[in-house]
Write a protein that holds these residues in place. Structure first.
Motif, mmCIF file in Angstrom:
data_model
loop_
_atom_site.group_PDB
_atom_site.id
_atom_site.type_symbol
_atom_site.label_atom_id
_atom_site.label_comp_id
_atom_site.label_asym_id
_atom_site.label_seq_id
_atom_site.Cartn_x
_atom_site.Cartn_y
_atom_site.Cartn_z
ATOM 1 N N THR B 26 26.908 3.722 33.363
ATOM 2 C CA THR B 26 28.001 4.694 33.378
ATOM 3 C C THR B 26 28.804 4.428 32.124
ATOM 4 O O THR B 26 29.369 3.345 31.953
ATOM 5 C CB THR B 26 28.899 4.508 34.615
ATOM 6 O OG1 THR B 26 28.112 4.588 35.794
ATOM 7 C CG2 THR B 26 29.982 5.577 34.647
ATOM 8 N N VAL B 27 28.829 5.396 31.231
ATOM 9 C CA VAL B 27 29.531 5.207 29.966
ATOM 10 C C VAL B 27 30.066 6.549 29.502
ATOM 11 O O VAL B 27 29.451 7.591 29.736
ATOM 12 C CB VAL B 27 28.588 4.577 28.912
ATOM 13 C CG1 VAL B 27 27.438 5.511 28.568
ATOM 14 C CG2 VAL B 27 29.333 4.166 27.669
ATOM 15 N N SER B 28 31.215 6.528 28.855
ATOM 16 C CA SER B 28 31.815 7.754 28.311
ATOM 17 C C SER B 28 31.130 8.126 27.013
ATOM 18 O O SER B 28 31.596 7.795 25.930
ATOM 19 C CB SER B 28 33.307 7.538 28.091
ATOM 20 O OG SER B 28 33.950 7.184 29.291
ATOM 21 N N GLY B 29 30.026 8.799 27.131
ATOM 22 C CA GLY B 29 29.229 9.122 25.952
ATOM 23 C C GLY B 29 28.373 7.922 25.598
ATOM 24 O O GLY B 29 28.851 6.799 25.615
ATOM 25 N N LEU B 30 27.122 8.142 25.310
ATOM 26 C CA LEU B 30 26.231 7.030 24.992
ATOM 27 C C LEU B 30 25.832 7.122 23.537
ATOM 28 O O LEU B 30 25.256 8.118 23.099
ATOM 29 C CB LEU B 30 24.984 7.067 25.880
ATOM 30 C CG LEU B 30 23.956 5.957 25.622
ATOM 31 C CD1 LEU B 30 24.503 4.609 26.081
ATOM 32 C CD2 LEU B 30 22.636 6.280 26.317
ATOM 33 N N ARG B 31 26.116 6.043 22.785
ATOM 34 C CA ARG B 31 25.648 6.008 21.401
ATOM 35 C C ARG B 31 24.275 5.366 21.322
ATOM 36 O O ARG B 31 23.432 5.779 20.542
ATOM 37 C CB ARG B 31 26.623 5.222 20.528
ATOM 38 C CG ARG B 31 26.225 5.264 19.055
ATOM 39 C CD ARG B 31 27.239 4.576 18.190
ATOM 40 N NE ARG B 31 26.977 4.853 16.778
ATOM 41 C CZ ARG B 31 27.715 4.391 15.794
ATOM 42 N NH1 ARG B 31 28.752 3.635 16.062
ATOM 43 N NH2 ARG B 31 27.420 4.679 14.537
ATOM 44 N N GLY B 32 24.059 4.358 22.169
ATOM 45 C CA GLY B 32 22.775 3.676 22.157
ATOM 46 C C GLY B 32 22.629 2.780 23.375
ATOM 47 O O GLY B 32 23.620 2.293 23.918
ATOM 48 N N LEU B 33 21.393 2.600 23.821
ATOM 49 C CA LEU B 33 21.069 1.667 24.905
ATOM 50 C C LEU B 33 20.098 0.640 24.344
ATOM 51 O O LEU B 33 19.135 0.998 23.658
ATOM 52 C CB LEU B 33 20.473 2.397 26.108
ATOM 53 C CG LEU B 33 20.210 1.509 27.336
ATOM 54 C CD1 LEU B 33 20.553 2.249 28.620
ATOM 55 C CD2 LEU B 33 18.794 0.993 27.352
ATOM 56 N N PHE B 34 20.365 -0.623 24.645
ATOM 57 C CA PHE B 34 19.634 -1.730 24.027
ATOM 58 C C PHE B 34 18.969 -2.586 25.090
ATOM 59 O O PHE B 34 19.552 -2.843 26.140
ATOM 60 C CB PHE B 34 20.594 -2.608 23.212
ATOM 61 C CG PHE B 34 21.395 -1.836 22.208
ATOM 62 C CD1 PHE B 34 22.539 -1.157 22.583
ATOM 63 C CD2 PHE B 34 20.991 -1.775 20.885
ATOM 64 C CE1 PHE B 34 23.277 -0.426 21.656
ATOM 65 C CE2 PHE B 34 21.725 -1.064 19.949
ATOM 66 C CZ PHE B 34 22.857 -0.387 20.340
ATOM 67 N N TRP B 35 17.769 -3.046 24.788
ATOM 68 C CA TRP B 35 17.095 -4.041 25.624
ATOM 69 C C TRP B 35 16.924 -5.327 24.828
ATOM 70 O O TRP B 35 16.511 -5.307 23.664
ATOM 71 C CB TRP B 35 15.724 -3.541 26.081
ATOM 72 C CG TRP B 35 15.779 -2.542 27.199
ATOM 73 C CD1 TRP B 35 15.710 -1.188 27.113
ATOM 74 C CD2 TRP B 35 15.890 -2.840 28.605
ATOM 75 N NE1 TRP B 35 15.789 -0.617 28.358
ATOM 76 C CE2 TRP B 35 15.887 -1.605 29.297
ATOM 77 C CE3 TRP B 35 15.994 -4.022 29.348
ATOM 78 C CZ2 TRP B 35 15.985 -1.519 30.688
ATOM 79 C CZ3 TRP B 35 16.086 -3.939 30.724
ATOM 80 C CH2 TRP B 35 16.078 -2.702 31.386
#
Lengths: 115, 110
Positions: B26-35
């Motif tokens: 849950t994020v206010s706008g997603l710039r990037g998701l990292f693993w």
């Protein structure tokens, strides 16, 4: 290429004492970050340096924590006086580019135990 | 407040038994998701960045996918050396810090 180096790897101190953690980033990386993982919790951001300047210190828990980065090279994180809740693993990370999306290179961390 | 929830907390697989790890965010706008992958006593090691829903990235036996609400890390025919804690993190727009989940501890048994 040498990685991010942190000293010491472990530190056990008594409540009220002072501890200084050191981080040597990858050579040429202007961006340096400190994170912390408290047992049972997620890794949390503490602060971000660009060269010798503090870019973002919104994650620093209180004024017992002081971070410095001398000449834009290595960084130190001092905890004075230490409290029990400061126990955890402190990670340092560095990156070349100026935004968080660029891969962060982490050190192996300093495990701090406050008794 | 941004939140990242990873499941399961721990996963035990036989060698060769494929499975998936989940990261809900849950994020206010997603710039990037990292693993990231983390071995015991080591720091997190970068694996992938995903930027938009529908994007997929692969590396050896790992494939990461992204939707508007979650990401999956698929592990195909895992080997014992894939045993580690896998961390997911998200970043909001702007030069903002990564927000990490607690991770999934994966054990692959020979």
């Amino acid at each position: 290429e040498a990685g991010v180096t942190q000293f010491p790897s472990h530190s056990v101190i008594e409540k009220g004492q002072t501890v200084t953690l050191r981080c040597d980033p990858i050579s040429g990386h202007d961006n340096l970050y400190w994170y912390r993982r408290v047992m049972g919790k997620e890794i949390k951001f503490l602060l971000h340096f660009v060269k010798e300047s503090k870019q973002d210190e919104s994650g620093m828990p209180n004024n017992r924590f002081l971070a410095e980065r001398t000449g834009g090279t290595y960084s130190t994180l001092k905890v004075q006086p230490a409290e029990l809740e400061d126990s955890g693993v402190y990670f340092c990370a560095s990156s070349q580019e100026g935004w968080f999306g660029s891969p962060l290179h982490f050190g192996n961390g300093t495990r701090l135990t406050v008794t | 407040e941004d939140q990242v929830t990873q499941s399961p907390e721990a996963l035990r697989l036989q060698e060769g038994e494929s499975s998936s790890l989940n990261c809900s965010y849950t994020v206010s706008g997603l710039r990037g998701l990292f693993w990231y992958r983390q071995d015991p006593g080591k720091g997190p090691e970068f694996l992938f960045t995903l930027y938009s829903a529908g994007e997929e990235k692969e590396k050896e036996r790992l494939k990461a996918t992204l939707t508007k609400k979650e990401s999956f890390l698929h592990i195909t025919a895992p080997k014992p050396e894939d045993s580690a804690t896998y961390l997911c993190a998200v970043q909001r727009p702007g030069n903002t810090p990564l927000v990490f989940g607690k991770g999934t501890r994966l054990s692959v048994i020979a």
